[in-house]
Design an enzyme around this catalytic site. Sequence first.
Site, PDB file in Angstrom:
ATOM      1  N   ARG A  46       0.853  -1.195   0.000  1.00 37.41           N
ATOM      2  CA  ARG A  46       0.000   0.000   0.000  1.00 37.41           C
ATOM      3  C   ARG A  46       0.887   1.242   0.000  1.00 37.41           C
ATOM      4  NH1 ARG A  46      -1.430   1.635   4.595  1.00 37.41           N
ATOM      5  NH2 ARG A  46      -2.261  -0.325   5.356  1.00 37.41           N
ATOM      6  N   TYR A  98     -16.692  16.836 -15.233  1.00 42.39           N
ATOM      7  CA  TYR A  98     -16.930  15.392 -15.295  1.00 42.39           C
ATOM      8  C   TYR A  98     -17.958  15.018 -14.220  1.00 42.39           C
ATOM      9  CZ  TYR A  98     -16.181  10.401 -15.060  1.00 42.39           C
ATOM     10  OH  TYR A  98     -16.385   9.052 -15.052  1.00 42.39           O
ATOM     11  N   ASP A 170      -7.540  19.050 -13.965  1.00 40.58           N
ATOM     12  CA  ASP A 170      -7.820  17.705 -14.491  1.00 40.58           C
ATOM     13  C   ASP A 170      -7.383  17.722 -15.955  1.00 40.58           C
ATOM     14  OD1 ASP A 170      -8.978  15.463 -15.665  1.00 40.58           O
ATOM     15  OD2 ASP A 170     -10.786  15.540 -14.423  1.00 40.58           O
ATOM     16  N   LYS A 195      -8.071   6.747 -19.249  1.00 47.48           N
ATOM     17  CA  LYS A 195      -8.371   7.276 -20.572  1.00 47.48           C
ATOM     18  C   LYS A 195      -7.116   7.255 -21.445  1.00 47.48           C
ATOM     19  CE  LYS A 195     -12.245   7.855 -18.361  1.00 47.48           C
ATOM     20  NZ  LYS A 195     -12.656   9.087 -17.717  1.00 47.48           N
TER      21      LYS A 195
END
Length: 379
Positions: A46, A98, A170, A195
């Site tokens: 982690r 978004y 973003d 993406k």
Amino acid sequence: MKFNTKTIHGGQEHDKAYGSVMPPIYQTSTYAQSTPGGHKGYEYSRTHNPTRNALEKSFASIENGNHGLAFGSGLAAIDAVIKLLKPGDEVISTNDLYGGTYRLFTKIYEAFGIKFHFIGMENASKIEMYINKNTKLIWVETPTNPMLNIIDLEAVSKIAKKYEVLLAADNTFATPYLQKPLDLGADIVMHSATKYLGGHSDVVMGALVVKEKELADKLYFIQNASGAVCGPQDSFLVLRGIKTLHVRMQRHCENGRAIAAYLEQHPKIEKVYWPGLKTHPNHDIAKAQMKDFGGMLSFTTKGNSYEASIRIVEKLKIFTLAESLGGVESLSGHPASMTHASIPKEEREKTGVIDSLIRLSVGIEDIDDLISDLDQALL
Ligand SMILES: *Cc1c(COP(=O)(O)O)cnc(C)c1O
């Protein structure tokens, strides 16, 4: 190092054990210690994982930052940024946002006492009207989804600096191939690596990149403490995706340009939204801050019929009707019935999402096939 070399080599070194050119997929949760604390820099996956770290260095390199962080999704990356804030803090955000980001801000974080202002930022000076002593963050998306609005990152960053407010951008739609928000003054750049960075529609992932060490340390603390990390397999896939980012983007832009030109002259088309068109209201800013204009575009048809648009997306064959974007294959979407269906009609129409709006993620197939496909669907 130039961008087209950074995508392949940025932050990367050959594996020390056997010289493997690609980083091994370290599919492990933990690392052997010779004595308590006696480890080779890795204790628990982690916190750190060598495959993820290789990817994080690549993220930092391609965005001209110093520190990269990889998350299990784009939204997990945004979530980590908002966790820098505390109750009472305020955020100014773009309004054509978004949908998942809007949902995270309003449905999760408003309940924790964080206040969000959603405003049009095409005129950056409007931001100043919303700044007060509680303002801690400006959140910007450019180009926006699905209207492809362009926001002047340099102008927004001047305002952020003047009031000592963090600016996060973003950069999912543009990718660092087209624009580098950190170079234009942003403090944090965020990606849905699902993406274009991944580029093959086979992985869900998020990324953050920053320049400042102090900010990076806070975000690394949140990444480890909240734990929304990505796995080593996915890290490997996105690292592989990034190696062809510049070549893919070049073709996405070429195909985007050809399709925008084709749609503009088509008798059934009302309006085409693509920042490369001279008719785009912020074309000049797009031209100044972006290298090219990308493969995302939207259009409306004459008569604005909901049903006619549904028929078009159903008839398209090479353009697959699907959520998401940025992969090598072309996708289509109908925002009014898909991504924006939950927003009341009057609300979505205010930002331009009318019934006939169709969004295309133009892939890197042969342009003749893509145009033939649109031709038969628009008949
Ligand atoms: C997809 C997307 C996100 C969310 O990313 P996930 O990887 O789906 O969590 C955020 N911003 C933009 C612009 C996106 O396209």
